[in-house]
Design a protein around this motif. Structure first.
Motif, PDB file in Angstrom:
ATOM      1  N   ASP A   1       0.846  -1.188   0.000  1.00 53.96           N
ATOM      2  CA  ASP A   1       0.000   0.000   0.000  1.00 53.96           C
ATOM      3  C   ASP A   1       0.880   1.236   0.000  1.00 53.96           C
ATOM      4  O   ASP A   1       2.116   1.151   0.031  1.00 53.96           O
ATOM      5  CB  ASP A   1      -0.971   0.002   1.191  1.00 53.96           C
ATOM      6  CG  ASP A   1      -0.256  -0.098   2.533  1.00 53.96           C
ATOM      7  OD1 ASP A   1       0.918   0.337   2.637  1.00 53.96           O
ATOM      8  OD2 ASP A   1      -0.860  -0.606   3.489  1.00 53.96           O
ATOM      9  N   ILE A   2       0.253   2.391  -0.036  1.00 57.39           N
ATOM     10  CA  ILE A   2       1.006   3.636  -0.156  1.00 57.39           C
ATOM     11  C   ILE A   2       1.954   3.841   1.022  1.00 57.39           C
ATOM     12  O   ILE A   2       3.073   4.334   0.868  1.00 57.39           O
ATOM     13  CB  ILE A   2       0.044   4.835  -0.334  1.00 57.39           C
ATOM     14  CG1 ILE A   2       0.819   6.103  -0.720  1.00 57.39           C
ATOM     15  CG2 ILE A   2      -0.787   5.055   0.922  1.00 57.39           C
ATOM     16  CD1 ILE A   2      -0.074   7.255  -1.121  1.00 57.39           C
ATOM     17  N   GLY A   3       1.541   3.403   2.216  1.00 53.71           N
ATOM     18  CA  GLY A   3       2.385   3.567   3.388  1.00 53.71           C
ATOM     19  C   GLY A   3       3.636   2.717   3.358  1.00 53.71           C
ATOM     20  O   GLY A   3       4.671   3.098   3.898  1.00 53.71           O
ATOM     21  N   SER A   4       3.567   1.552   2.698  1.00 55.58           N
ATOM     22  CA  SER A   4       4.754   0.694   2.625  1.00 55.58           C
ATOM     23  C   SER A   4       5.771   1.208   1.623  1.00 55.58           C
ATOM     24  O   SER A   4       6.967   0.958   1.762  1.00 55.58           O
ATOM     25  CB  SER A   4       4.344  -0.745   2.276  1.00 55.58           C
ATOM     26  OG  SER A   4       3.717  -0.805   1.005  1.00 55.58           O
ATOM     27  N   HIS A   5       5.304   1.934   0.621  1.00 54.28           N
ATOM     28  CA  HIS A   5       6.220   2.493  -0.366  1.00 54.28           C
ATOM     29  C   HIS A   5       6.675   3.905  -0.002  1.00 54.28           C
ATOM     30  O   HIS A   5       7.795   4.300  -0.357  1.00 54.28           O
ATOM     31  CB  HIS A   5       5.556   2.501  -1.744  1.00 54.28           C
ATOM     32  CG  HIS A   5       5.331   1.144  -2.319  1.00 54.28           C
ATOM     33  ND1 HIS A   5       6.257   0.499  -3.109  1.00 54.28           N
ATOM     34  CD2 HIS A   5       4.278   0.288  -2.210  1.00 54.28           C
ATOM     35  CE1 HIS A   5       5.788  -0.687  -3.470  1.00 54.28           C
ATOM     36  NE2 HIS A   5       4.582  -0.836  -2.943  1.00 54.28           N
ATOM     37  N   PHE A   6       5.814   4.660   0.674  1.00 58.91           N
ATOM     38  CA  PHE A   6       6.124   6.039   1.055  1.00 58.91           C
ATOM     39  C   PHE A   6       5.782   6.234   2.538  1.00 58.91           C
ATOM     40  O   PHE A   6       4.783   6.894   2.867  1.00 58.91           O
ATOM     41  CB  PHE A   6       5.338   7.033   0.191  1.00 58.91           C
ATOM     42  CG  PHE A   6       5.553   6.849  -1.283  1.00 58.91           C
ATOM     43  CD1 PHE A   6       6.683   7.342  -1.905  1.00 58.91           C
ATOM     44  CD2 PHE A   6       4.630   6.139  -2.049  1.00 58.91           C
ATOM     45  CE1 PHE A   6       6.884   7.162  -3.271  1.00 58.91           C
ATOM     46  CE2 PHE A   6       4.825   5.949  -3.415  1.00 58.91           C
ATOM     47  CZ  PHE A   6       5.958   6.464  -4.021  1.00 58.91           C
ATOM     48  N   PRO A   7       6.561   5.651   3.439  1.00 61.65           N
ATOM     49  CA  PRO A   7       6.205   5.704   4.866  1.00 61.65           C
ATOM     50  C   PRO A   7       6.160   7.138   5.391  1.00 61.65           C
ATOM     51  O   PRO A   7       7.066   7.928   5.124  1.00 61.65           O
ATOM     52  CB  PRO A   7       7.318   4.897   5.532  1.00 61.65           C
ATOM     53  CG  PRO A   7       8.437   4.864   4.541  1.00 61.65           C
ATOM     54  CD  PRO A   7       7.812   4.922   3.201  1.00 61.65           C
TER      55      PRO A   7
ATOM     56  N   SER B   1       4.439  16.296  -3.209  1.00 61.62           N
ATOM     57  CA  SER B   1       3.295  16.367  -4.121  1.00 61.62           C
ATOM     58  C   SER B   1       2.844  14.960  -4.461  1.00 61.62           C
ATOM     59  O   SER B   1       3.644  14.105  -4.853  1.00 61.62           O
ATOM     60  CB  SER B   1       3.700  17.118  -5.391  1.00 61.62           C
ATOM     61  OG  SER B   1       2.647  17.129  -6.322  1.00 61.62           O
ATOM     62  N   SER B   2       1.562  14.704  -4.321  1.00 62.17           N
ATOM     63  CA  SER B   2       1.049  13.339  -4.468  1.00 62.17           C
ATOM     64  C   SER B   2       1.063  12.842  -5.901  1.00 62.17           C
ATOM     65  O   SER B   2       0.894  11.642  -6.127  1.00 62.17           O
ATOM     66  CB  SER B   2      -0.373  13.253  -3.903  1.00 62.17           C
ATOM     67  OG  SER B   2      -0.357  13.499  -2.514  1.00 62.17           O
ATOM     68  N   ASP B   3       1.260  13.717  -6.866  1.00 65.65           N
ATOM     69  CA  ASP B   3       1.362  13.217  -8.232  1.00 65.65           C
ATOM     70  C   ASP B   3       2.581  12.306  -8.379  1.00 65.65           C
ATOM     71  O   ASP B   3       2.594  11.394  -9.210  1.00 65.65           O
ATOM     72  CB  ASP B   3       1.386  14.351  -9.252  1.00 65.65           C
ATOM     73  CG  ASP B   3       2.531  15.339  -9.039  1.00 65.65           C
ATOM     74  OD1 ASP B   3       3.236  15.244  -8.015  1.00 65.65           O
ATOM     75  OD2 ASP B   3       2.703  16.218  -9.905  1.00 65.65           O
ATOM     76  N   ARG B   4       3.605  12.507  -7.548  1.00 69.45           N
ATOM     77  CA  ARG B   4       4.782  11.626  -7.567  1.00 69.45           C
ATOM     78  C   ARG B   4       4.398  10.209  -7.140  1.00 69.45           C
ATOM     79  O   ARG B   4       4.889   9.229  -7.704  1.00 69.45           O
ATOM     80  CB  ARG B   4       5.870  12.171  -6.635  1.00 69.45           C
ATOM     81  CG  ARG B   4       6.421  13.523  -7.051  1.00 69.45           C
ATOM     82  CD  ARG B   4       7.343  14.097  -5.994  1.00 69.45           C
ATOM     83  NE  ARG B   4       8.489  13.235  -5.730  1.00 69.45           N
ATOM     84  CZ  ARG B   4       9.377  13.470  -4.761  1.00 69.45           C
ATOM     85  NH1 ARG B   4       9.226  14.530  -3.961  1.00 69.45           N
ATOM     86  NH2 ARG B   4      10.403  12.657  -4.575  1.00 69.45           N
ATOM     87  N   PHE B   5       3.544  10.105  -6.150  1.00 69.52           N
ATOM     88  CA  PHE B   5       3.108   8.786  -5.678  1.00 69.52           C
ATOM     89  C   PHE B   5       2.303   8.066  -6.758  1.00 69.52           C
ATOM     90  O   PHE B   5       2.473   6.862  -6.981  1.00 69.52           O
ATOM     91  CB  PHE B   5       2.263   8.914  -4.408  1.00 69.52           C
ATOM     92  CG  PHE B   5       2.900   9.689  -3.289  1.00 69.52           C
ATOM     93  CD1 PHE B   5       4.278   9.795  -3.176  1.00 69.52           C
ATOM     94  CD2 PHE B   5       2.122  10.331  -2.344  1.00 69.52           C
ATOM     95  CE1 PHE B   5       4.863  10.500  -2.134  1.00 69.52           C
ATOM     96  CE2 PHE B   5       2.690  11.035  -1.302  1.00 69.52           C
ATOM     97  CZ  PHE B   5       4.061  11.133  -1.200  1.00 69.52           C
ATOM     98  N   LEU B   6       1.411   8.819  -7.408  1.00 68.41           N
ATOM     99  CA  LEU B   6       0.567   8.207  -8.434  1.00 68.41           C
ATOM    100  C   LEU B   6       1.402   7.777  -9.635  1.00 68.41           C
ATOM    101  O   LEU B   6       1.215   6.679 -10.172  1.00 68.41           O
ATOM    102  CB  LEU B   6      -0.530   9.177  -8.859  1.00 68.41           C
ATOM    103  CG  LEU B   6      -1.529   8.650  -9.883  1.00 68.41           C
ATOM    104  CD1 LEU B   6      -2.198   7.360  -9.420  1.00 68.41           C
ATOM    105  CD2 LEU B   6      -2.601   9.715 -10.192  1.00 68.41           C
ATOM    106  N   LYS B   7       2.332   8.616 -10.060  1.00 74.09           N
ATOM    107  CA  LYS B   7       3.201   8.247 -11.186  1.00 74.09           C
ATOM    108  C   LYS B   7       4.006   6.998 -10.841  1.00 74.09           C
ATOM    109  O   LYS B   7       4.212   6.120 -11.697  1.00 74.09           O
ATOM    110  CB  LYS B   7       4.134   9.414 -11.517  1.00 74.09           C
ATOM    111  CG  LYS B   7       5.051   9.158 -12.714  1.00 74.09           C
ATOM    112  CD  LYS B   7       4.247   9.006 -13.992  1.00 74.09           C
ATOM    113  CE  LYS B   7       5.121   9.062 -15.231  1.00 74.09           C
ATOM    114  NZ  LYS B   7       6.118   7.978 -15.293  1.00 74.09           N
ATOM    115  N   TYR B   8       4.462   6.893  -9.615  1.00 74.32           N
ATOM    116  CA  TYR B   8       5.205   5.716  -9.170  1.00 74.32           C
ATOM    117  C   TYR B   8       4.353   4.456  -9.318  1.00 74.32           C
ATOM    118  O   TYR B   8       4.820   3.431  -9.813  1.00 74.32           O
ATOM    119  CB  TYR B   8       5.633   5.914  -7.720  1.00 74.32           C
ATOM    120  CG  TYR B   8       6.245   4.706  -7.044  1.00 74.32           C
ATOM    121  CD1 TYR B   8       7.607   4.454  -7.149  1.00 74.32           C
ATOM    122  CD2 TYR B   8       5.465   3.834  -6.292  1.00 74.32           C
ATOM    123  CE1 TYR B   8       8.182   3.355  -6.516  1.00 74.32           C
ATOM    124  CE2 TYR B   8       6.017   2.729  -5.663  1.00 74.32           C
ATOM    125  CZ  TYR B   8       7.378   2.496  -5.773  1.00 74.32           C
ATOM    126  OH  TYR B   8       7.935   1.407  -5.157  1.00 74.32           O
TER     127      TYR B   8
END
Length: 406
Positions: A289-295, A305-312
């Motif tokens: 989940d998002i927390g495991s990749h971006f704690p 910026s959350s667009d970085r998370f979505l692009k990842y």
């Protein structure tokens, strides 16, 4: 010549592709959810033995090229000529200062080149300094005259279909192009023919029937269907996120800055819509989940910026050879009103993910003044993602073989 030689690649993309029908140059059209030129170029950009990729373009296409190849590392594009031969020559001259030892020359209209074929090409050039991929001819070939009457039937066992990437010792093919230019020869349809004329021995190596050139509208239809059938592992995932309000004068929602009387209390920018989408995509991949990749405990994501998370998350799908079929977000809040911003949010998600906006949905509802969203203490979001991945075994696409019932 050792296989560790400095190898560069030229991507020939200056053609207009008129036989492919309406819709602009064929190399910038989409196939299987990605542009043709991106698919043709990306394997060279990733190959560990290729140190430089030199695109050759029609200057009118620069904007399309930049949009179509975003994220790929390559040399600054050089201007192509009026013929393929002239465009390759321009690419060779652009690379000359970097002094490659070998060069791969590939057509941008061949989007299905594999890294394995690139490796075979680099290995094959060692024997004679020039090599091309070929595939055997399955049908009987006839030579016909101007009236359409058969003149001869060549021996099929000796015939081959030539493909790209064609590979050469750099100095030899550059000198051959320079000589052809000096002597006014502009009639070579591929670099192997020019190399033969210049006296080089052109070896062959194993090609790939999938490495076809897209030429006609029918080619696009057929290959689109083939790609779709290969991505038969359809996955769905869901996501949920919530953030409380705090001090501030705006909210980031689905990648859009929305003026508001409050801000989000969050470690990153608090974009509940994008966070939920990230979890939906990762869920479809069964990839945490998002927390495991971006704690949130990691300070480097503070204010990110959350667009970085979505692009990842999207890149994780691409790395598995998959594509995103559909994305949807539902926002739960009393305010701000989402309706007037719905299409702007859809467009922003489409921009971040590279998914067509027709495959992106943004919805909104209230909780009828109930709970924390009803008291306007924060915003919640749910999301869904449908992705398509290749089967682990491409020859085994039956549902029963995957553990389902026939």
């Amino acid at each position: 010549m050792a296989n560790s030689a400095r190898t560069a690649a030229i991507l020939v993309a200056a053609g207009r592709g008129l036989r492919a029908g309406a819709g602009g140059p064929k190399q910038y059209r989409s196939i299987g959810g990605q542009t043709v030129i991106f698919r043709a170029m990306e394997p060279f950009c990733r190959h560990p033995q290729v140190f430089a990729v030199q695109p050759v373009l029609n200057p009118d296409d620069t904007e399309m090229f930049n949009a179509a190849t975003r994220g790929l590392a390559h040399a600054p594009p050089t201007r192509g000529g009026t013929t393929r031969q002239a465009s390759v020559h321009a690419g060779l001259e652009a690379l000359a200062d970097q002094k490659p030892e070998t060069v791969l020359i590939h057509d941008a209209a061949r989007p299905f080149v594999s890294q394995a074929m690139i490796s075979r090409a680099i290995a094959a050039v060692a024997r004679t300094g020039a090599a091309i991929p070929t595939v055997v001819v399955a049908d009987t070939i006839k030579l016909v005259d101007g009236n359409g009457d058969v003149e001869a039937t060549p021996e099929r066992a000796r015939l081959r279909i030539a493909q790209t990437p064609q590979v050469f010792r750099f100095d030899a093919i550059l000198e051959a192009h320079r000589r052809a230019a000096r002597e006014g020869r502009q009639d070579f349809t591929d670099d192997a023919a020019l190399a033969e004329w210049a006296g080089l021995t052109v070896a062959t190596f194993e090609g790939d029937v999938a490495n076809m050139k897209l030429t006609t509208p029918e080619d696009f239809v057929r290959e689109e269907a083939r790609l779709a059938s290969s991505l038969g592992d359809i996955r769905t995932g869901t996501g949920y996120d919530v953030h409380a309000f705090g001090d501030g004068d705006h909210l980031m929602i689905c990648g859009v800055r929305v003026p508001h009387t409050r801000g989000f209390l969050a470690h990153s920018d608090g974009d509940v819509g994008l966070h939920a989408l990230v979890d939906a995509i990762l869920g479809a991949l069964a990839d945490g989940d998002i927390g495991s990749h971006f704690p949130p405990s990691d300070p480097k994501w503070k204010g990110a910026s959350s667009d970085r998370f979505l692009k990842y998350a999207v890149d994780r799908v691409a790395a598995r050879g998959g594509r995103i079929a559909n994305l949807e977000v539902t926002l739960i809040c009393e305010r701000p009103k989402i309706g007037p911003l719905r299409d702007t949010m859809r467009a922003r998600i489409a921009e971040i993910t590279g998914v067509d906006v027709s495959r992106v949905a943004v919805k909104a509802t209230t909780s009828e003044r109930l709970g924390f969203t009803g008291r306007e203490e924060g915003i919640a979001a749910t999301a869904g993602a449908t992705i398509r991945l290749p089967w682990d075994n491409p020859l085994d696409t039956s549902w029963d073989a995957k553990g389902g019932s026939a």
